[in-house]
Write a protein that holds these residues in place. Structure first.
Motif, PDB file in Angstrom:
ATOM      1  N   SER A 119       0.801  -1.224   0.000  1.00 58.31           N
ATOM      2  CA  SER A 119       0.000   0.000   0.000  1.00 58.31           C
ATOM      3  C   SER A 119       0.837   1.278   0.000  1.00 58.31           C
ATOM      4  CB  SER A 119      -0.960   0.003   1.196  1.00 58.31           C
ATOM      5  OG  SER A 119      -0.238   0.134   2.411  1.00 58.31           O
ATOM      6  N   TYR A 120       2.149   1.141   0.035  1.00 56.76           N
ATOM      7  CA  TYR A 120       3.050   2.302   0.010  1.00 56.76           C
ATOM      8  C   TYR A 120       4.397   1.833  -0.531  1.00 56.76           C
ATOM      9  CZ  TYR A 120       5.139   0.404   4.268  1.00 56.76           C
ATOM     10  OH  TYR A 120       5.764  -0.395   5.167  1.00 56.76           O
ATOM     11  N   ASP A 121       5.338   2.721  -0.680  1.00 52.34           N
ATOM     12  CA  ASP A 121       6.649   2.378  -1.246  1.00 52.34           C
ATOM     13  C   ASP A 121       7.570   1.812  -0.158  1.00 52.34           C
ATOM     14  OD1 ASP A 121       8.834   2.062  -2.846  1.00 52.34           O
ATOM     15  OD2 ASP A 121       9.049   4.170  -3.356  1.00 52.34           O
ATOM     16  N   ALA A 122       7.273   0.595   0.266  1.00 49.96           N
ATOM     17  CA  ALA A 122       8.005  -0.032   1.364  1.00 49.96           C
ATOM     18  C   ALA A 122       9.487  -0.194   1.065  1.00 49.96           C
ATOM     19  CB  ALA A 122       7.389  -1.385   1.703  1.00 49.96           C
ATOM     20  N   ASP A 123       9.833  -0.441  -0.179  1.00 47.07           N
ATOM     21  CA  ASP A 123      11.247  -0.585  -0.526  1.00 47.07           C
ATOM     22  C   ASP A 123      12.006   0.720  -0.298  1.00 47.07           C
ATOM     23  OD1 ASP A 123      10.914  -3.238  -1.237  1.00 47.07           O
ATOM     24  OD2 ASP A 123      10.588  -2.777  -3.358  1.00 47.07           O
ATOM     25  N   GLU A 124      11.309   1.828  -0.451  1.00 45.37           N
ATOM     26  CA  GLU A 124      11.929   3.152  -0.294  1.00 45.37           C
ATOM     27  C   GLU A 124      11.992   3.604   1.165  1.00 45.37           C
ATOM     28  OE1 GLU A 124      13.825   6.617  -1.481  1.00 45.37           O
ATOM     29  OE2 GLU A 124      13.278   4.944  -2.781  1.00 45.37           O
ATOM     30  N   VAL A 125      10.923   3.363   1.936  1.00 41.30           N
ATOM     31  CA  VAL A 125      10.837   3.933   3.285  1.00 41.30           C
ATOM     32  C   VAL A 125      10.892   2.919   4.419  1.00 41.30           C
ATOM     33  CG1 VAL A 125       9.573   5.939   2.461  1.00 41.30           C
ATOM     34  CG2 VAL A 125       8.311   3.972   3.334  1.00 41.30           C
ATOM     35  N   GLY A 126      10.829   1.636   4.114  1.00 42.58           N
ATOM     36  CA  GLY A 126      10.855   0.632   5.169  1.00 42.58           C
ATOM     37  C   GLY A 126       9.480   0.409   5.775  1.00 42.58           C
ATOM     38  N   PRO A 127       9.421  -0.345   6.860  1.00 43.52           N
ATOM     39  CA  PRO A 127       8.126  -0.685   7.456  1.00 43.52           C
ATOM     40  C   PRO A 127       7.411   0.538   8.034  1.00 43.52           C
ATOM     41  CG  PRO A 127       9.924  -1.679   8.711  1.00 43.52           C
ATOM     42  CD  PRO A 127      10.528  -0.970   7.546  1.00 43.52           C
ATOM     43  N   MET A 128       6.098   0.490   7.973  1.00 42.02           N
ATOM     44  CA  MET A 128       5.251   1.526   8.569  1.00 42.02           C
ATOM     45  C   MET A 128       4.143   0.857   9.373  1.00 42.02           C
ATOM     46  SD  MET A 128       4.891   4.412   5.581  1.00 42.02           S
ATOM     47  CE  MET A 128       4.088   5.540   6.727  1.00 42.02           C
ATOM     48  N   TYR A 129       3.586   1.619  10.313  1.00 44.53           N
ATOM     49  CA  TYR A 129       2.613   1.076  11.252  1.00 44.53           C
ATOM     50  C   TYR A 129       1.429   2.010  11.416  1.00 44.53           C
ATOM     51  CZ  TYR A 129       6.500  -1.905  12.040  1.00 44.53           C
ATOM     52  OH  TYR A 129       7.518  -2.798  11.811  1.00 44.53           O
ATOM     53  N   ASN A 130       0.248   1.422  11.627  1.00 46.08           N
ATOM     54  CA  ASN A 130      -0.936   2.167  12.040  1.00 46.08           C
ATOM     55  C   ASN A 130      -0.815   2.366  13.541  1.00 46.08           C
ATOM     56  OD1 ASN A 130      -2.538   2.277   9.557  1.00 46.08           O
ATOM     57  ND2 ASN A 130      -2.625   0.059   9.758  1.00 46.08           N
ATOM     58  N   ILE A 131      -0.958   3.608  13.985  1.00 42.44           N
ATOM     59  CA  ILE A 131      -0.863   3.889  15.415  1.00 42.44           C
ATOM     60  C   ILE A 131      -2.038   4.757  15.842  1.00 42.44           C
ATOM     61  CG2 ILE A 131       1.661   3.721  15.435  1.00 42.44           C
ATOM     62  CD1 ILE A 131       1.718   6.825  15.655  1.00 42.44           C
ATOM     63  N   ASP A 132      -2.311   4.737  17.142  1.00 48.53           N
ATOM     64  CA  ASP A 132      -3.300   5.627  17.752  1.00 48.53           C
ATOM     65  C   ASP A 132      -2.615   6.411  18.855  1.00 48.53           C
ATOM     66  OD1 ASP A 132      -5.402   4.657  16.177  1.00 48.53           O
ATOM     67  OD2 ASP A 132      -6.035   3.204  17.704  1.00 48.53           O
ATOM     68  N   PHE A 133      -2.811   7.732  18.833  1.00 46.91           N
ATOM     69  CA  PHE A 133      -2.324   8.572  19.919  1.00 46.91           C
ATOM     70  C   PHE A 133      -3.276   8.452  21.108  1.00 46.91           C
ATOM     71  CE2 PHE A 133      -0.589  10.723  16.110  1.00 46.91           C
ATOM     72  CZ  PHE A 133       0.749  10.644  16.432  1.00 46.91           C
ATOM     73  N   ALA A 134      -2.844   8.907  22.280  1.00 45.84           N
ATOM     74  CA  ALA A 134      -3.653   8.799  23.493  1.00 45.84           C
ATOM     75  C   ALA A 134      -4.991   9.517  23.358  1.00 45.84           C
ATOM     76  CB  ALA A 134      -2.874   9.338  24.686  1.00 45.84           C
ATOM     77  N   ASP A 135      -5.045  10.573  22.537  1.00 43.93           N
ATOM     78  CA  ASP A 135      -6.303  11.295  22.343  1.00 43.93           C
ATOM     79  C   ASP A 135      -7.226  10.607  21.341  1.00 43.93           C
ATOM     80  OD1 ASP A 135      -5.176  11.893  19.856  1.00 43.93           O
ATOM     81  OD2 ASP A 135      -5.043  14.052  20.215  1.00 43.93           O
ATOM     82  N   GLY A 136      -6.811   9.433  20.834  1.00 43.49           N
ATOM     83  CA  GLY A 136      -7.624   8.669  19.912  1.00 43.49           C
ATOM     84  C   GLY A 136      -7.346   8.942  18.446  1.00 43.49           C
ATOM     85  N   LYS A 137      -6.525   9.948  18.142  1.00 44.94           N
ATOM     86  CA  LYS A 137      -6.217  10.283  16.755  1.00 44.94           C
ATOM     87  C   LYS A 137      -5.381   9.171  16.133  1.00 44.94           C
ATOM     88  CE  LYS A 137      -3.938  13.719  13.880  1.00 44.94           C
ATOM     89  NZ  LYS A 137      -4.921  14.540  13.196  1.00 44.94           N
ATOM     90  N   PRO A 138      -5.864   8.587  15.020  1.00 42.24           N
ATOM     91  CA  PRO A 138      -5.078   7.563  14.332  1.00 42.24           C
ATOM     92  C   PRO A 138      -4.183   8.182  13.264  1.00 42.24           C
ATOM     93  CG  PRO A 138      -7.267   7.663  13.390  1.00 42.24           C
ATOM     94  CD  PRO A 138      -7.220   8.704  14.483  1.00 42.24           C
ATOM     95  N   THR A 139      -3.060   7.550  12.996  1.00 38.51           N
ATOM     96  CA  THR A 139      -2.179   7.968  11.905  1.00 38.51           C
ATOM     97  C   THR A 139      -1.273   6.798  11.557  1.00 38.51           C
ATOM     98  OG1 THR A 139      -0.792   9.775  11.067  1.00 38.51           O
ATOM     99  CG2 THR A 139      -0.295   8.953  13.279  1.00 38.51           C
ATOM    100  N   GLU A 140      -0.345   7.072  10.675  1.00 39.54           N
ATOM    101  CA  GLU A 140       0.649   6.077  10.291  1.00 39.54           C
ATOM    102  C   GLU A 140       2.018   6.583  10.726  1.00 39.54           C
ATOM    103  OE1 GLU A 140      -0.182   6.145   6.145  1.00 39.54           O
ATOM    104  OE2 GLU A 140      -1.959   4.903   6.366  1.00 39.54           O
ATOM    105  N   ALA A 141       2.910   5.660  11.072  1.00 38.30           N
ATOM    106  CA  ALA A 141       4.239   6.038  11.535  1.00 38.30           C
ATOM    107  C   ALA A 141       5.302   5.176  10.867  1.00 38.30           C
ATOM    108  CB  ALA A 141       4.343   5.883  13.055  1.00 38.30           C
TER     109      ALA A 141
END
Length: 84
Positions: free
Chosen positions: A31-53
């Motif tokens: 779903s992204y350029d993994a060869d270029e940037v390496g592994p990524m993760y879905n995360i949730d901040f303590a306030d509930g905001k989701p993002t990718e890291a």
């Protein structure tokens, strides 16, 4: 679920630096350029905001046996990444 400490240089998320986040899952490398940037993760901040890291934005992982193999592997690898 696994947790980790978040740190980024992205100005949109700097207010979260130093915060413990919940690592929800590993992103599908197709779903992204993994060869270029390496592994990524879905995360949730303590306030509930989701993002990718990026893997290098997550440190000091806390995992348990119920976490997926991908997450446990990422936690082990994180300890070996150079920090900026």
């Amino acid at each position: 679920m696994a947790t980790a400490t978040f740190k980024t240089h992205d100005t949109s998320y700097r207010q979260y630096n130093g915060e413990r986040v919940t690592v929800v899952s590993k992103l599908n490398p197709a779903s992204y350029d993994a060869d270029e940037v390496g592994p990524m993760y879905n995360i949730d901040f303590a306030d509930g905001k989701p993002t990718e890291a990026f893997a290098d934005e997550l440190t000091d992982w806390d995992v348990n046996d119920s976490d997926s193999e991908d997450i446990r592997t990422a936690a082990a690898a994180s300890a070996q990444l150079p920090r900026t």
